[in-house]
Write a protein that holds these residues in place. Structure first.
Motif, PDB file in Angstrom:
ATOM      1  N   VAL A  86       2.851   2.809 -20.665  1.00 53.32           N
ATOM      2  CA  VAL A  86       2.345   2.712 -19.299  1.00 53.32           C
ATOM      3  C   VAL A  86       1.397   3.891 -19.096  1.00 53.32           C
ATOM      4  O   VAL A  86       1.740   5.029 -19.411  1.00 53.32           O
ATOM      5  N   ARG A  87       0.203   3.618 -18.573  1.00 55.17           N
ATOM      6  CA  ARG A  87      -0.787   4.680 -18.388  1.00 55.17           C
ATOM      7  C   ARG A  87      -1.267   4.709 -16.938  1.00 55.17           C
ATOM      8  O   ARG A  87      -1.300   3.676 -16.262  1.00 55.17           O
ATOM      9  N   ALA A 221      -2.979  -0.827 -22.445  1.00 54.43           N
ATOM     10  CA  ALA A 221      -1.581  -0.402 -22.294  1.00 54.43           C
ATOM     11  C   ALA A 221      -0.760  -1.622 -21.917  1.00 54.43           C
ATOM     12  O   ALA A 221      -1.311  -2.681 -21.583  1.00 54.43           O
ATOM     13  N   TYR A 222       0.565  -1.487 -21.969  1.00 60.03           N
ATOM     14  CA  TYR A 222       1.413  -2.557 -21.426  1.00 60.03           C
ATOM     15  C   TYR A 222       1.178  -2.682 -19.932  1.00 60.03           C
ATOM     16  O   TYR A 222       1.100  -3.788 -19.383  1.00 60.03           O
ATOM     17  N   ALA A 223       1.049  -1.523 -19.250  1.00 67.31           N
ATOM     18  CA  ALA A 223       0.832  -1.548 -17.805  1.00 67.31           C
ATOM     19  C   ALA A 223       0.030  -0.332 -17.385  1.00 67.31           C
ATOM     20  O   ALA A 223       0.052   0.717 -18.039  1.00 67.31           O
ATOM     21  N   PHE A 238       0.455  -6.312 -18.253  1.00 62.96           N
ATOM     22  CA  PHE A 238       0.034  -7.381 -19.150  1.00 62.96           C
ATOM     23  C   PHE A 238       1.293  -8.012 -19.750  1.00 62.96           C
ATOM     24  O   PHE A 238       1.813  -7.569 -20.776  1.00 62.96           O
ATOM     25  N   GLU A 239       1.769  -9.043 -19.079  1.00 63.01           N
ATOM     26  CA  GLU A 239       3.058  -9.646 -19.397  1.00 63.01           C
ATOM     27  C   GLU A 239       3.118 -10.220 -20.809  1.00 63.01           C
ATOM     28  O   GLU A 239       4.184 -10.265 -21.421  1.00 63.01           O
ATOM     29  N   HIS A 240       2.003 -10.683 -21.329  1.00 63.06           N
ATOM     30  CA  HIS A 240       2.033 -11.307 -22.656  1.00 63.06           C
ATOM     31  C   HIS A 240       2.356 -10.304 -23.756  1.00 63.06           C
ATOM     32  O   HIS A 240       2.685 -10.705 -24.877  1.00 63.06           O
ATOM     33  N   ALA A 256      -0.434  -8.363 -11.049  1.00 62.17           N
ATOM     34  CA  ALA A 256      -1.105  -7.338 -10.245  1.00 62.17           C
ATOM     35  C   ALA A 256      -0.310  -7.161  -8.953  1.00 62.17           C
ATOM     36  O   ALA A 256      -0.322  -8.045  -8.090  1.00 62.17           O
ATOM     37  N   GLN A 257       0.397  -6.048  -8.845  1.00 64.08           N
ATOM     38  CA  GLN A 257       1.208  -5.794  -7.655  1.00 64.08           C
ATOM     39  C   GLN A 257       0.486  -4.806  -6.745  1.00 64.08           C
ATOM     40  O   GLN A 257       0.069  -3.732  -7.176  1.00 64.08           O
ATOM     41  N   TRP A 258       0.354  -5.199  -5.481  1.00 69.68           N
ATOM     42  CA  TRP A 258      -0.324  -4.362  -4.503  1.00 69.68           C
ATOM     43  C   TRP A 258       0.555  -3.169  -4.122  1.00 69.68           C
ATOM     44  O   TRP A 258       1.785  -3.231  -4.188  1.00 69.68           O
TER      45      TRP A 258
END
Length: 362
Positions: A86-87, A221-223, A238-240, A256-258
């Protein structure tokens, strides 16, 4: 026989049921859930051949009891570590290097969605002592003598129990208790509990799910987590990357969470507006490729995460001697995390077992 009614089939409710049934004989548990499925905010959807977690995003903790549950007690066949980091990202699009302190704690997901955790917890419950009532909302409670009466929205009796456990987000638990106060043994004490519960604020979250065809660049990154928490988009995952089963070969899946501030401002806005603003932000950050998803869905979480907490003993004071307990991640530090919801269930079970003379929760 002691009968316990649990309102809510999320992680807290399932954890409490598990602990009660493992630690004492002669207990029967009924779980009432207003929706069609279990898991609460640990929620997974299947869309266009994709599997996407649209509530809680991953499991990350070093808490010993929960780590032991995850790695030793439950089936690990579909448990997968999230290897990519996670970055943090900045408003100008700059992506910062991974923080070694954060990456030192392992992150996990389930191959077919985080709701697998809820299903595994439910599978551990002995069928002869558990009853799950889906699509059955509880609208009012009443204490009559030494029993709790659960009623639906039309005032019909659902059941009578020796104890009830409310596991909804604390504002919803407060509303249910307020609606029920006149039928409680101690009306003023109930209203005091309602006031305490309402002191805990929950922030909303707009969760936008996007599926893309082949051709997206390799994710960095993953997220990505926004460094400035006031940004419209706070979390991009990136769920995949969680598992190959998450999306058809070559396709990409983005959550994409606000952020809380913009989620609150735009919570009731039309889906087209939420989607349009999300796509504009993604285009600004990553380029035009992200402006053209194959499909988009929006999930609205009115009570996403608690800001602050109300300790369990303050909303369930022993002196009140109520038959109704309030539990959930809002009663724990670091609320909003899966392991805290689980630990709250254990804490509630221990309080009930202490009153009926059962064994302590390990």
């Amino acid at each position: 026989m002691t009968i316990v009614a649990i309102v809510g089939a999320g992680i807290t409710g399932l954890s409490a049921a598990q602990a009660l049934l493992q630690c004492s004989e002669g207990i029967q548990v009924h779980i009432y859930e207003k929706s069609r499925g279990i898991g609460g905010r640990v929620a997974t959807r299947r869309i266009e051949g994709c599997i996407v977690d649209h509530g809680a995003q991953n499991i990350k903790t070093t808490e010993p009891a929960f780590v032991n549950l995850l790695l030793e007690e439950l089936d690990t066949a579909d448990l997968v570590p999230i290897v990519a980091p996670v970055r943090l990202w900045r408003a100008n699009g700059e992506i910062l290097p991974p923080d070694p302190r954060h990456e030192a704690i392992s992150k996990y997901a389930y191959r077919y969605g985080l709701t697998t955790l809820a299903k595994l917890l439910l599978a551990r419950l002995p069928k002869e002592w558990i009853a799950l009532h889906l699509e059955t909302p509880v609208a009012r409670l009443a204490e009559e003598g030494e029993e709790v009466v659960l009623k639906d929205g039309e005032g019909r009796e659902l059941m009578r129990a020796d104890f009830a456990v409310l596991t909804a987000p604390l504002p919803q638990a407060a509303s249910l208790l307020a609606e029920s106060a006149l039928w409680m043994r101690g009306t003023q004490q109930t209203l005091d509990r309602v006031r305490a519960l309402r002191e805990v604020e929950y922030v909303p979250c707009l969760s936008v799910l996007l599926g893309y065809g082949p051709g997206l660049p390799e994710p960095p990154a993953y997220a990505l987590l926004a460094e400035d928490r006031s940004e419209t988009l706070l979390w991009l995952a990136f769920e995949h990357l969680k598992a190959p089963e998450r999306a058809p070969h070559g396709e990409s899946l983005l959550v994409a969470q606000w952020g809380p501030a913009m989620s609150r401002v735009c919570f009731e806005e039309a889906e087209a507006m939420v989607v349009g603003r999300t796509l504009n932000e993604l285009k600004r950050l990553f380029g035009e490729t992200y402006e053209r998803p194959l499909w988009v869905q929006v999930k609205r979480w009115r009570y996403s995460q608690p800001r602050g907490m109300m300790p369990f003993e303050m909303i369930n004071p022993p002196a009140v001697d109520s038959l109704i307990y309030v539990a959930g991640d809002g009663t724990r530090p670091e609320g909003g995390r899966i392991h805290q919801a689980y630990l709250s269930g254990l804490e509630t079970a221990e309080a009930i077992l202490a009153r009926i003379g059962g064994h302590n929760v390990a």
